[in-house]
Design a protein around this motif. Structure first.
Motif: not given
Length: 391
Positions: A140-152
């Motif tokens: 239940p944590t924010t995926p790294t694919e989202i954390l690493g993108s200012t778009r997401f």
């Protein structure tokens, strides 16, 4: 009566002689390849270059050995006289990795058809039994694919995965074919699949007829506790396409606005409002489920063409393939198929999705889900306009 018995004895002798003559003079079946003993094919593959193992068993050599060691250690498969676990697993992977028929595998592994069938089913059962371990709910944590993108980030910080229906070709009896014919006229089973943005399957529910709407399958799963759909932590959600209802725990795109990635490609096609911007980024993240489906069918082509197995075997094959997919992802991050998939641009999303069925959620739930989506869209549009974010 004595004469009659004598006549029968003479007839039996003549029949026996004729049979022996036929046996001696009929062309004998061609013997199996004498250069390959029962384990020579396996030795050849495991001692060859890495590419040879990838080609035949659809995974790297060290991943194959780890899989066999795990099945041996857990006593899910056992070495038998003349057929070690490595060969049993090799038979199974060779079949699903090339959609080969039993006769071809007989010649390749130098075993009878009954032996091939037995070890195929044993390996299928063993690998499927790992599904509870390898198809796990996401953290239940924010995926790294989202954390690493200012778009997401931070807009999709509560997204934990993606859900969609996979249509896998199905082989069914004639009376069931109308139900399994999808909107393209192809016989398929509709498989509800959930995956992480890291391209691992979370949940797989095969067996629904191809004509079933995606939203209907999801609703059936959510209403059936026995299906063990992973609980959604409060405030978290999955991304779904336009064929599903926008509701608590499941965020769908805006209907009536451009959504597909190719519709917003190019400098002159940038989003014109918050809804289109939301849809574009939503589609970019949701591409993960399409990647998973393509990877699964590329690695295991048996899922591209309906094999003539009993339907319960076809269902089990999908679960087993997803288990192997996740096992490979965890053991080898640089697996060649995953690397190629990441290099490939998220360019195409298939034809427009179905309209969602009438919602069975309450007005209050619909309003709450609408507000969650609206808040995300407004926030990212504000940043896009005022900070010139990438779109």
């Amino acid at each position: 009566m004595d004469d009659y018995d004598l006549e029968l004895d003479e007839m039996e002798l003549v029949a026996a002689a004729a049979g022996y003559y036929h046996y001696c003079n009929t062309e004998k079946p061609v013997p199996r390849n004498p250069t390959h003993g029962k384990s020579e094919f396996m030795d050849e593959i495991l001692n060859a270059e890495e590419d040879r193992c990838r080609e035949m068993f659809r995974m790297d050599k060290h991943v194959f050995r780890k899989l066999c060691d795990m099945l041996r250690r857990r006593d899910l498969l056992r070495d038998t006289h003349g057929v070690k676990i490595e060969e049993q697993v090799g038979i199974f992977l060779n079949i699903i990795g090339h959609n080969e028929r039993n006769r071809v595998i007989q010649e390749r592994f130098q075993h009878s058809g009954e032996t091939i069938s037995r070890y195929f089913n044993n390996a299928l059962k063993a690998i499927k039994s790992l599904s509870r371990e390898f198809l796990q709910p996401p953290e239940p944590t924010t995926p790294t694919e989202i954390l690493g993108s200012t778009r997401f980030y931070p807009y999709f910080k509560d997204c934990i995965g993606v859900i969609d229906g996979m249509h896998i070709p199905a082989h069914v009896i004639a009376k069931d074919q109308p139900r399994f014919r999808n909107r393209r006229g192809v016989l398929t089973q509709n498989v509800l699949a959930a995956c992480t943005l890291d391209l691992q399957f979370i949940f797989v529910y095969p067996g629904w007829e191809g004509s079933a709407e995606d939203s209907r399958v999801l609703r059936a799963v959510l209403n059936d506790p026995d299906q063990n759909f992973p609980q959604i932590t409060e405030g978290k959600y999955y991304l779904v396409d336009g064929g599903y209802t926008n509701m608590k725990g499941f965020v769908a795109p805006y209907q009536g606005y451009r959504y597909h990635i190719h519709e917003l490609r190019g400098a002159n096609q940038q989003p014109k409002n918050a809804q289109e911007l939301f849809n574009h980024r939503h589609a970019s993240l949701r591409y993960a489920i399409q990647q998973c489906t393509e990877l699964l069918q590329t690695r295991f082509p048996v899922l591209k063409l309906a094999p003539p197995y009993a339907f319960h075997i076809q269902r089990d094959l999908i679960i087993a393939a997803c288990v192997l997919h996740n096992f490979i992802r965890r053991e080898e991050r640089n697996d060649w198929l995953f690397v190629n998939s990441q290099i490939k641009a998220a360019a195409e999303v298939s034809e427009p999705d179905d309209q969602p069925e009438a919602s069975s959620t309450s007005m209050a739930e619909e309003q709450a889900a609408f507000l969650v989506r609206h808040k995300i869209a407004a926030s990212m549009w504000n940043s896009f306009i005022n900070e010139w974010d990438a779109w």
